[in-house]
Structure formats: structure tokens, C-alpha cells
Motif scaffolding. Structure first.
Motif, PDB file in Angstrom:
ATOM      1  N   ALA A   1      48.232   2.314  12.080  1.00 52.94           N
ATOM      2  CA  ALA A   1      47.937   3.434  12.976  1.00 52.94           C
ATOM      3  C   ALA A   1      46.766   4.252  12.449  1.00 52.94           C
ATOM      4  O   ALA A   1      45.876   4.663  13.213  1.00 52.94           O
ATOM      5  N   ALA A   2      46.734   4.488  11.154  1.00 55.03           N
ATOM      6  CA  ALA A   2      45.638   5.262  10.571  1.00 55.03           C
ATOM      7  C   ALA A   2      44.305   4.559  10.769  1.00 55.03           C
ATOM      8  O   ALA A   2      43.289   5.190  11.095  1.00 55.03           O
ATOM      9  N   THR A   3      44.293   3.244  10.582  1.00 59.23           N
ATOM     10  CA  THR A   3      43.051   2.489  10.741  1.00 59.23           C
ATOM     11  C   THR A   3      42.581   2.505  12.189  1.00 59.23           C
ATOM     12  O   THR A   3      41.377   2.614  12.466  1.00 59.23           O
ATOM     13  N   ILE A   4      43.525   2.405  13.123  1.00 57.22           N
ATOM     14  CA  ILE A   4      43.159   2.451  14.538  1.00 57.22           C
ATOM     15  C   ILE A   4      42.582   3.806  14.902  1.00 57.22           C
ATOM     16  O   ILE A   4      41.545   3.903  15.586  1.00 57.22           O
ATOM     17  N   VAL A   5      43.216   4.876  14.456  1.00 59.06           N
ATOM     18  CA  VAL A   5      42.699   6.217  14.756  1.00 59.06           C
ATOM     19  C   VAL A   5      41.323   6.402  14.132  1.00 59.06           C
ATOM     20  O   VAL A   5      40.418   6.971  14.745  1.00 59.06           O
ATOM     21  N   ARG A   6      41.153   5.883  12.927  1.00 52.24           N
ATOM     22  CA  ARG A   6      39.847   5.979  12.264  1.00 52.24           C
ATOM     23  C   ARG A   6      38.784   5.212  13.046  1.00 52.24           C
ATOM     24  O   ARG A   6      37.604   5.580  13.038  1.00 52.24           O
ATOM     25  N   GLY A   7      39.176   4.152  13.767  1.00 49.00           N
ATOM     26  CA  GLY A   7      38.211   3.311  14.473  1.00 49.00           C
ATOM     27  C   GLY A   7      37.519   3.983  15.623  1.00 49.00           C
ATOM     28  O   GLY A   7      36.441   3.534  16.038  1.00 49.00           O
ATOM     29  N   GLY A   8      38.104   5.032  16.189  1.00 47.76           N
ATOM     30  CA  GLY A   8      37.415   5.822  17.209  1.00 47.76           C
ATOM     31  C   GLY A   8      37.432   5.233  18.605  1.00 47.76           C
ATOM     32  O   GLY A   8      36.774   5.786  19.498  1.00 47.76           O
ATOM     33  N   GLN A   9      38.182   4.153  18.856  1.00 47.52           N
ATOM     34  CA  GLN A   9      38.209   3.582  20.193  1.00 47.52           C
ATOM     35  C   GLN A   9      39.283   4.273  21.028  1.00 47.52           C
ATOM     36  O   GLN A   9      40.466   4.281  20.691  1.00 47.52           O
ATOM     37  N   ASP A  10      38.850   4.819  22.167  1.00 46.88           N
ATOM     38  CA  ASP A  10      39.701   5.686  22.963  1.00 46.88           C
ATOM     39  C   ASP A  10      40.997   5.001  23.379  1.00 46.88           C
ATOM     40  O   ASP A  10      42.085   5.549  23.196  1.00 46.88           O
ATOM     41  N   VAL A  11      40.931   3.821  23.963  1.00 47.59           N
ATOM     42  CA  VAL A  11      42.124   3.162  24.490  1.00 47.59           C
ATOM     43  C   VAL A  11      43.133   2.895  23.378  1.00 47.59           C
ATOM     44  O   VAL A  11      44.334   3.154  23.533  1.00 47.59           O
ATOM     45  N   ALA A  12      42.666   2.387  22.244  1.00 46.64           N
ATOM     46  CA  ALA A  12      43.575   2.069  21.141  1.00 46.64           C
ATOM     47  C   ALA A  12      44.214   3.329  20.572  1.00 46.64           C
ATOM     48  O   ALA A  12      45.413   3.352  20.262  1.00 46.64           O
ATOM     49  N   ILE A  13      43.428   4.392  20.428  1.00 43.08           N
ATOM     50  CA  ILE A  13      43.980   5.640  19.885  1.00 43.08           C
ATOM     51  C   ILE A  13      44.986   6.241  20.855  1.00 43.08           C
ATOM     52  O   ILE A  13      46.074   6.696  20.455  1.00 43.08           O
ATOM     53  N   GLN A  14      44.647   6.257  22.138  1.00 41.23           N
ATOM     54  CA  GLN A  14      45.573   6.805  23.127  1.00 41.23           C
ATOM     55  C   GLN A  14      46.896   6.045  23.101  1.00 41.23           C
ATOM     56  O   GLN A  14      47.975   6.632  23.261  1.00 41.23           O
ATOM     57  N   SER A  15      46.836   4.736  22.883  1.00 44.51           N
ATOM     58  CA  SER A  15      48.058   3.942  22.810  1.00 44.51           C
ATOM     59  C   SER A  15      48.921   4.349  21.618  1.00 44.51           C
ATOM     60  O   SER A  15      50.141   4.471  21.727  1.00 44.51           O
ATOM     61  N   VAL A  16      48.293   4.553  20.452  1.00 43.47           N
ATOM     62  CA  VAL A  16      49.034   4.989  19.271  1.00 43.47           C
ATOM     63  C   VAL A  16      49.666   6.357  19.513  1.00 43.47           C
ATOM     64  O   VAL A  16      50.852   6.583  19.208  1.00 43.47           O
ATOM     65  N   LEU A  17      48.904   7.284  20.088  1.00 39.71           N
ATOM     66  CA  LEU A  17      49.417   8.637  20.326  1.00 39.71           C
ATOM     67  C   LEU A  17      50.545   8.623  21.354  1.00 39.71           C
ATOM     68  O   LEU A  17      51.511   9.382  21.239  1.00 39.71           O
ATOM     69  N   ALA A  18      50.441   7.751  22.350  1.00 46.46           N
ATOM     70  CA  ALA A  18      51.515   7.637  23.337  1.00 46.46           C
ATOM     71  C   ALA A  18      52.773   7.056  22.699  1.00 46.46           C
ATOM     72  O   ALA A  18      53.895   7.489  23.001  1.00 46.46           O
ATOM     73  N   SER A  19      52.597   6.074  21.808  1.00 49.01           N
ATOM     74  CA  SER A  19      53.751   5.459  21.158  1.00 49.01           C
ATOM     75  C   SER A  19      54.481   6.442  20.255  1.00 49.01           C
ATOM     76  O   SER A  19      55.718   6.474  20.225  1.00 49.01           O
ATOM     77  N   LEU A  20      53.746   7.243  19.500  1.00 53.15           N
ATOM     78  CA  LEU A  20      54.412   8.184  18.606  1.00 53.15           C
ATOM     79  C   LEU A  20      55.070   9.322  19.379  1.00 53.15           C
ATOM     80  O   LEU A  20      55.948  10.023  18.847  1.00 53.15           O
ATOM     81  N   SER A  21      54.665   9.514  20.627  1.00 51.79           N
ATOM     82  CA  SER A  21      55.260  10.555  21.457  1.00 51.79           C
ATOM     83  C   SER A  21      56.417  10.040  22.303  1.00 51.79           C
ATOM     84  O   SER A  21      57.060  10.815  23.018  1.00 51.79           O
ATOM     85  N   ASP A  22      56.681   8.744  22.238  1.00 51.36           N
ATOM     86  CA  ASP A  22      57.689   8.106  23.070  1.00 51.36           C
ATOM     87  C   ASP A  22      59.078   8.341  22.482  1.00 51.36           C
ATOM     88  O   ASP A  22      59.439   7.772  21.448  1.00 51.36           O
ATOM     89  N   ALA A  23      59.870   9.159  23.169  1.00 51.22           N
ATOM     90  CA  ALA A  23      61.195   9.537  22.659  1.00 51.22           C
ATOM     91  C   ALA A  23      62.174   8.378  22.658  1.00 51.22           C
ATOM     92  O   ALA A  23      63.245   8.469  22.036  1.00 51.22           O
ATOM     93  N   THR A  24      61.843   7.268  23.319  1.00 48.51           N
ATOM     94  CA  THR A  24      62.759   6.119  23.325  1.00 48.51           C
ATOM     95  C   THR A  24      62.630   5.277  22.066  1.00 48.51           C
ATOM     96  O   THR A  24      63.463   4.394  21.832  1.00 48.51           O
ATOM     97  N   ARG A  25      61.606   5.512  21.300  1.00 49.63           N
ATOM     98  CA  ARG A  25      61.422   4.741  20.067  1.00 49.63           C
ATOM     99  C   ARG A  25      62.252   5.361  18.938  1.00 49.63           C
ATOM    100  O   ARG A  25      62.506   6.566  18.924  1.00 49.63           O
ATOM    101  N   PRO A  26      62.643   4.543  17.958  1.00 53.40           N
ATOM    102  CA  PRO A  26      63.382   5.092  16.812  1.00 53.40           C
ATOM    103  C   PRO A  26      62.574   6.176  16.102  1.00 53.40           C
ATOM    104  O   PRO A  26      61.343   6.105  16.018  1.00 53.40           O
TER     105      PRO A  26
END
Length: 887
Positions: free
Chosen positions: A622-647
Motif C-alpha cells: 500500500a505504501a509503494t502504491i501511494v508513493r507511485g502517485g497514480q490516481d486510480v491505484a491510490i483511490q483503490s487503496v484508500l477505498a479498501s482501507l475505508s471499507d467497513a466490511t474488511r477485517p
């Protein structure tokens, strides 16, 4: 790290000098470790005979003088040719005096050759091979010439008539350091490693001879002065306060992915648990170090607590000193006037380093001017020490007021133009004066088994340089059947060097009982990993079951050479098992450029069991993806960490990755920093009090350039991460942490920004999305998904002056092409429409956090009409001039 002022020796030296001196050696130590005793009052320059009296060594060892001034002057590095001649670089231009401008660009540096014409173990003839050099600092005597580093150039110098004088030279690269850089912060060394690459320290390139031509490869800057390798081929460097740093995974791997936040495994510090390996035990008080005014730097007896300018690591691999030294790392510490011996051991999980002696050093002198700056394995099987023999060894720019006053008081500026070279011997030593002459390929193959590492290394180098294909059958036999694993390694890498290694040989080596052979075989297998039908692929995947820690680390790096689509699954399997090893994680990430989202998705599938390995892998991906600066990939990581259905543990691990990338939160597996071993002071003074780091004497004695302003980490997205914003508004640990991350995330229209970037309109967003598809299909192969380009193929688009210039500038590049320092950008104007060019430029100018304005099709059409008659690509200078005119 070297010295003061060049002076003309009173003795008139011709290009060739012949001289001699009586046998001289240091006395046997009567007490060892020696008691601390003051050196000669005022630190005067001593004669070689008197200097030898100042040395202490363990029982049975002593030094022999091999050369001294005027035969050798200001030496900083040495090398040997097969005939046993000693080559040296002399640097009289280092800090010629305290008032001189730095760096000193006077052309007064030299390369000299010393010979022992009567074979008595002492050099007696000097020949100046090359002079008129500006701060030369690296040397490698090759079969086809002499490689000399003179930043920013690496030259191959030739002696065409056999008189040991350079007649011609050719430029190998102009990327070898920087001409204007300070001496201590510039490229040095050409260490020929087991892998046939010439490794550097403090530089960003490495060299290799392939088919008679030099290859120049980019790498990451590591170390300060000097490089060496152990018997397994691992490169070792060091710097200042830290004596041994090893490449468990070769550093160039980490250059593959510009989005890495860390490079564990490259330049890894070796220590014991208490870090006593970096303590130093001088034989004299050391008031002449840069921070000796500071409390805690010296012991109460005035000796230095810990290394402060350690350099020149050497793995001793000779055969004429006691076997206890073999494989030990020796390091030079010119500020403390010592050479240290360090023992390396394998604890089953990594390598450890410890000092050989509890309160003593291998070589210690009471002479403040003893300045060991380079160490060398020698053809005669012993260890050589290069002593620059100077008073001033701190580069001028870094000298504190305290050290300046000490230099002036003790008159250390002069004399200069001195220098000594010593040989370490033992009471049992019987030197081997044998020299290489005209060995045949078969004889060189036999020498790969020589117990003296200098001979086996030189034999390998000569076989590779000469492209000795007639030796291939014998080399193959050794590679699979030599009794000693070190010989098998030499044979494998020699086969690779002459480009005649076979897949069957590597497959057998992958099963070798020696860990060291298996690790090298994994590296050597990479030439076949792109071939789906090669049996090497299956053999490599079997190494996933290998239980050795270093095999896991190299495997993590080498799996990245598999094609995208094939590398992800085995890397996931490796991370699932071994991600608790930070080196495995970073080595794997180095080869995942562009595949990080796919690997993260695999780890997030289902409801996998919580393990430290999974948590670590998810965080670092996740850190490497956020560092990469690509909007779609970062938005996906941020959406996943905000997803209350995940552990919860998954969300926390993803959020920690974002924290690592934007807040600098410590990464999993990052060890706490440890200094060189000086005990903490119970009553440490305030920073500006006497004895504090900024106390009296602590200011720099000479003007300093202002430090660069601190960089605030931010992530720029093309739209608001609404799920993260919602999480940041909640109560609880995740909400608080999310709010801290959100504060460092910017997007067009975000409230509170000083100069908010206008958001894309609906039409511009469509253009951006369409341009992203064009980029993937046409541009991505060269410029890469993260836009940061590839060495020798395509430049980085991130932060590119031309990509972000007025829209007509990059439009010209796409329409007509561009000739530049890195390859050729072909014209695509004939295959892309104005809408497509406008779309891809809009994407490039707004992706990866870039602040560029969108580009309209009308702008492209206008440029197309203006340049309709142009038949050649734009040059870099032409475009830069146009860009400057638009400002």
C-alpha cells in the motif's frame, strides 16, 4: 578524506625514478593491546624508520615498509597487474591548504607504477604512467588498458609501446561522479566483483566489459570510500561511523522501482547486539577529530570512542597470513590512526559482525599523521596498507572551528607530498614472489582454485576479458564438480562472463549443497526467466521451498525478472511465507513495478488469516502504491482501507501503508538507529553549552551552502477520496489516523489550499480517461505505468519541464518526435488524431500528482498546421528554448 598542500619534493624526480632503502619493519609489540600513550609532541612528520616504531599489532604480526616518499607521494588507492607491479593513484590536490577553494581543480594528480626490480619485497623503481589529472580517485589495471576515474570521467588509458607511460586514452563514461563535487562526496573505486561488474562507492554507475565493450549501468549511491567483496561475492562498503555494510541483495535491483520507500538488503549495516563493532581503540589520544570538542566523542583518556571516518573495507583472502584472518573484514580509520579487524559470522538468520579484539586494534599507531586510506589483497598473499601520511584529512568544507584551531596549533598543514605503503606480515609468513606471465586459458582455469583470492580473482578477470571460449568445457566441469564451493562460484561467473553458460549448468547449481552457489545460480538464472518454456523457470520456483534466509532474499529479487502476469503468483507465495524479513519484502517490491496493485489484490482476496507476514506485505504494498502517485491505484487503496466490511487488521495495515507514504511513519522491519557505541551521558550539556554539538568550536570554520528547505510529503489526486474523507470524520483510532493522512492529500478544489488546482470539467475528465488508454497502449511500455521512464530508453515524465511546459511544446514532441539525451521519441502524429494527442497529454500533465493544465484538440491542430513541413525530430535544445520563450 585526505589532505593538505602539494609541495615540490626537493629531490628532482624524472618520469622514472630508481631508488632503494634498507629493510625496515615495525617492532614486535611488547604489550598488546598497547596502553594509551601520547604521540610525538606537536605531531611532527616522522621519517619512515621512526614512524615504524610507533606501531602496535597483535603478537606475531608486524609491518614491513614497501615504499615511501619520494617513491610514493599522497597515495590514495593501489592496484596490481599480473606481473606484480604496484599501481597507485596520487592526489596532491586534496586540501592543498586551509585557504584554498574546494574542490581544488589544479591538474596535478598522477597515476604511478612501482616495481620491485630485485625481488627483495621492497619497491625501488617509480614510473609516472599518467599525470596532469584533476583529483583522480579510482584505478583498475585491466588486460586492455588502465581504467582511471577522474570525475566526471572514467578513462581507459593505454600504453601502446610498453614503456609504462600512457600514450592514448578513450572515454568510457562521463557519468562517473561530478567534477565540482567535494572529494568525500564523489564517486570512487572500480572494484571487480565476482559477478564481473566493476562496483563503485559514492557513485551512481557501475561498469562491465561485455564482448570487449564497456557497459555502464545505473545503480544507487552507496558507501563513501572503497568497496570489496566476500567469498560469496557480496559487495561490502562502509561510511564514517559504521564499519561494515553488505549487499545481501545486489543494489542495482533496487534501482528498478522508483517508488520504493526503502531498500533493505542493499547496504545493510552489520552489527553485534550492543554495536561494539563500531567502537574504536586507538593507541593515542585523538584531539584532532572534527567533533572532539563535543562531550562523549572521546573517552576520559582522550581516545576516540567510536569510528568517525572509517573507510576502505577489505575482505582479506590471502594465503600467507594465519588462517584466522581469512574472510575477515579489515577497515581503515585514518582519524584514529588504526586499522581494525572485524569477524563476520552467520547466525542462521543473517550475518553478524564483531570486533576481533575486545579492546585493541589490528594496527594502531601513536603517530597522528599515520592515515590509512586504502587496503589491498596482494599477489604475494599478504595485506597491504596505503598510508597517505598527512596531517589534514578532513575536507575543508566540513572542518569545524575546533579542528581548524587544532590543525594550526600542531602545524598539521605541512609537510605534504609524503606517503607510505606497508605490508602486513606474521612470524610464519613466507611471501610468494611468483608472478603471472603468459598463462594459457587452461592454466588460468587452474588458478580459479588458488588459495590466494588475488590469484583466483585475477584469473577470472583475465578469462572474461579475453573471452576465453576455449576454456568453456573445463569451466563447466569445475562449475558442477569442483570440490570447493568457491571454485564452483568462480567457474559459474566466469562462464557467465564469457557468455557461454548453459541452462543445465545453472539448474544443477540451483540444487548445490552450498547456499552461496544456490544464491548465485538464482541470479544467473535470470537470462532464462523470460522464456516460458525454459526448464529454468520450474527449477527457480522449486527454490520457494529452500529453507535458507539468503536464498529467500535473492529469490525475492530475481522473481521480479519474470514477465508481468507470471511473476505475481510466486511473489505472493514468497511474501506469504517470508515477509517478516524486511529484505525479502523490499527485494520483492523492487521487481514489482506496475504490478503492486495486482499483488495487493491477491493478498486481500477472501478472509485470509492474520499473520505478521501478511500485515507487513499489505502495508508495504500500500505504501509503494501511494508513493507511485497514480490516481486510480491510490483511490483503490484508500477505498479498501475505508471499507467497513474488511477485517480490522487489514484496514489498519492498509492505513499504515498510507501513513508510511505520506507521514513518514516507521515501516515494518525498520531497525532503530544505533550510533557507534559511545555511552549516553548522564548529564549531557545543552546543544550550545561547552561540550554540546553546537557549543564553542562546533561552528564550521569556512562558509557553508545553505541546506535545502524541508520537503513536505503530500499526495495529489485528481478528485476527492470521498471514502477516506468519510472515515476521517468518524470517532476512533482509524478515524483519527485517517484524518492525519487526509491532511496530506490534496485534490482540485480541496478547501483550504493556498492555490487550489482547478478540477477537470466533465469534458476534460473524458479527455483524461481517453488519454489514459492511449498512454497504456502506446507510451507505457517505455515510460512505464508510473511515468518515471527507464534508463537508456525513456526519460521520466514526472516533473518533466517539457511535459509540463506550455501545451504547444509537448504537442510538438508527439507530432514530430524528439532527439534527446535518452533515446529517440518517435513521431506519432501520423497515427494519432488531434483528440488522441490532446487526451494523452492531458493525462500525462495531470496524472502522478502533476499540476499541468489540460490540452485541447484545437491546440494540437494548430501546432500540426504550424509544423506540417517539418521532417526531422525536435532537439532538446530547440524545445527548451521554445519553453523558455513561453515563460
Amino acid at each position: 578524506m585526505f589532505l593538505a598542500r602539494f609541495r615540490i619534493i626537493a629531490l628532482c624526480l624524472a618520469a622514472t625514478v630508481v631508488t632503494g632503502f634498507a629493510y625496515q619493519s615495525s617492532p614486535s609489540s611488547t604489550q598488546w593491546p598497547p596502553p594509551v600513550q601520547p604521540g610525538p609532541e606537536g605531531s611532527p612528520a616522522l621519517s619512515p624508520a621512526d614512524a615504524l616504531k610507533t606501531f602496535s599489532m597483535p603478537p606475531g604480526y608486524h609491518l614491513e615498509l614497501v615504499a615511501s616518499e619520494p617513491l610514493i607521494q599522497d597515495p590514495i588507492v593501489i592496484d596490481w597487474d599480473p606481473q606484480g607491479r604496484l599501481w597507485a593513484v596520487e592526489m596532491p590536490g586534496f586540501v592543498p591548504n586551509l585557504s584554498a577553494v574546494e574542490p581544488n581543480l589544479d591538474p596535478i594528480g598522477r597515476v604511478v607504477v612501482l616495481e620491485d626490480t630485485d625481488n627483495d619485497g621492497k619497491m625501488d623503481k617509480r614510473t609516472v604512467f599518467a599525470d596532469g589529472l584533476v583529483l583522480p580517485r579510482a584505478l583498475k589495471v585491466l588486460d586492455r588498458g588502465v581504467l582511471v576515474g577522474e570525475p566526471p570521467n572514467a578513462w581507459l588509458m593505454h600504453d601502446t609501446n610498453g614503456d609504462l607511460r600512457m600514450d592514448t586514452k578513450e572515454l568510457v563514461t562521463n557519468q562517473y561522479g561530478r567534477r565540482e563535487a567535494r572529494v568525500e562526496q564523489n564517486a570512487n573505486d572500480f572494484h571487480w566483483g565476482l559477478d564481473n561488474w566493476m562496483h563503485t562507492a559514492n557513485g551512481e554507475v557501475m561498469l562491465r566489459l561485455k564482448d570487449g565493450k564497456f557497459e555502464v549501468q545505473k545503480t544507487l549511491m552507496r558507501g563513501e570510500w572503497g568497496a570489496t567483496h566476500d567469498e560469496a561475492g557480496r559487495i561490502i562498503r562502509n561510511t564514517n561511523e559504521s564499519s561494515v555494510h553488505v549487499d545481501f541483495v545486489p543494489t542495482p535491483y533496487y534501482n528498478r522501482n522508483p517508488n520504493l520507500l526503502r531498500t533493505r538488503g542493499s547496504y545493510e549495516a552489520l552489527r553485534d547486539d550492543a554495536n561494539t563493532v563500531n567502537l574504536v581503540w586507538p593507541a593515542r589520544p585523538n584531539p584532532g577529530t572534527n567533533r572532539a570538542y563535543q562531550a562523549g566523542i572521546d573517552r576520559p583518556d582522550g581516545t576516540l570512542f567510536h569510528f568517525t571516518s572509517v573507510c576502505a573495507p577489505l575482505v582479506f583472502r590471502g594465503d600467507r597470513l594465519p588462517a584466522e584472518l581469512n574472510g575477515n573484514v579489515f577497515v581503515a580509520e585514518p582519524a584514529a590512526n588504526v586499522v581494525s579487524r572485524i569477524i563476520i559470522s552467520d547466525d542462521g538468520t543473517t550475518l553478524r559482525a564483531r570486533k576481533a579484539y575486545q579492546q585493541g586494534e589490528f594496527v594502531a599507531s601513536t603517530d597522528e599523521r599515520f592515515r590509512p586510506v586504502y587496503l589491498s589483497n596482494a599477489p604475494d598473499g599478504t595485506l597491504y596498507i596505503v598510508d597517505m601520511y598527512r596531517g589534514v584529512i578532513q575536507q575543508r568544507a566540513d572542518i569545524t572551528e575546533y579542528l581548524r584551531d587544532h590543525i594550526v596549533k600542531t602545524r598539521l598543514e605541512t609537510p605534504t607530498g609524503l606517503g607510505r605503503i606497508y605490508r602486513v606480515v606474521h612470524a610464519t609468513t613466507r611471501r610468494d614472489p611468483k608472478r603471472m606471465t603468459t598463462e594459457s586459458p587452461a592454466e588460468l582455469v587452474d588458478l580459479l582454485s588458488h588459495p590466494n583470492g588475488w590469484w583466483s580473482d585475477t584469473a577470472q578477470r583475465l578469462l572474461v576479458e579475453r573471452g576465453a571460449v576455449t576454456a568453456v568445457p573445463a569451466l563447466t566441469t569445475l562449475a558442477v564438480g569442483a570440490p570447493d564451493w568457491r571454485t564452483r562460484l568462480h567457474a559459474l561467473w566466469t562462464l557467465d562472463g564469457v557468455d557461454r553458460i548453459e541452462a543445465a549448468t545453472v539448474i544443477k547449481a540451483l540444487e548445490d549443497p552450498s547456499r552461496e552457489v544456490r544464491v548465485s545460480a538464482i541470479r544467473l538464472s535470470e537470462r532464462w526467466l523470460g522464456e516460458a518454456s525454459s526448464p529454468v523457470q520450474a527449477a527457480i520456483l522449486k527454490r520457494l521451498e529452500d529453507t535458507d534466509w539468503n536464498v529467500h532474499q535473492q529469490l525475492a529479487a530475481s522473481l521480479g525478472t519474470l514477465p508481468a502476469g507470471q511473476r505475481e503468483a510466486p511473489i505472493v507465495a514468497l511474501l506469504e511465507r517470508y515477509a517478516s524479513d524486511a529484505i525479502v519484502v523490499d527485494a520483492a517490491l523492487s521487481g514489482l513495478r506496475g504490478s503492486e496493485p495486482a499483488v495487493l489484490a491477491s493478498l486481500l482476496q477472501g478472509n485470509g488469516e492474520q499473520t505478521p507476514q501478511r500485515e507487513t506485505a499489505i502495508t508495504m504494498l500500500a505504501a509503494t502504491i501511494v508513493r507511485g502517485g497514480q490516481d486510480v491505484a491510490i483511490q483503490s487503496v484508500l477505498a479498501s482501507l475505508s471499507d467497513a466490511t474488511r477485517p480490522g487488521w487489514v484496514r489498519s495495515a492498509l492505513l499504515r501503508g498510507a501513513e508510511v507514504a505520506v507521514l513518514g511513519t516507521p515501516m515494518p522491519g525498520t531497525p532503530a538507529g544505533r550510533r557507534g557505541g559511545a555511552p549516553a551521558l548522564a548529564n549531557a550539556p545543552c546543544p550550545t553549552c561547552p561540550g554540546g554539538r553546537a557549543g564553542p568550536g562546533g561552528a564550521y570554520a569556512f562558509p557553508q551552502a545553505p541546506p535545502p528547505p524541508p520537503v513536505r510529503r503530500v499526495v495529489r489526486l485528481n478528485r476527492e477520496p470521498v471514502t477516506l474523507s468519510a472515515l476521517a470524520a468518524t470517532v476512533g483510532d482509524l478515524g483519527t489516523r485517517a484524518a492525519s493522512v487526509l491532511a496530506r492529500v490534496e485534490w482540485p478544489g480541496k478547501p483550504g489550499l493556498a492555490a487550489p488546482l482547478p478540477p477537470l470539467t466533465a469534458d476534460e475528465q473524458k479527455r483524461f480517461d481517453a488519454g489514459q488508454e492511449v498512454f497504456k497502449n502506446i507510451c507505457q511500455a517505455c515510460h512505464q505505468p508510473d511515468g518515471r521512464g527507464q534508463e537508456k530508453i525513456a526519460p521520466s515524465l514526472v516533473g518533466s519541464v517539457l511535459a509540463l511546459a506550455a501545451p504547444d511544446i509537448p504537442a510538438r514532441i508527439l507530432l514530430n518526435g524528439k532527439e534527446g539525451p535518452i533515446g529517440l521519441m518517435p513521431p506519432v502524429g501520423s497515427v494519432l488524431t488531434d483528440d488522441q494527442i490532446a487526451g494523452v497529454l492531458t493525462y500525462v500533465r495531470r496524472e502522478w500528482g502533476q499540476p499541468g493544465t489540460p490540452v485541447e484538440a484545437a491546440t494540437v491542430a494548430s501546432v500540426r498546421a504550424l509544423t506540417a513541413g517539418r521532417t526531422r525530430p525536435w532537439t532538446h535544445d530547440e524545445l527548451m528554448a521554445l519553453a523558455a520563450a513561453r515563460q
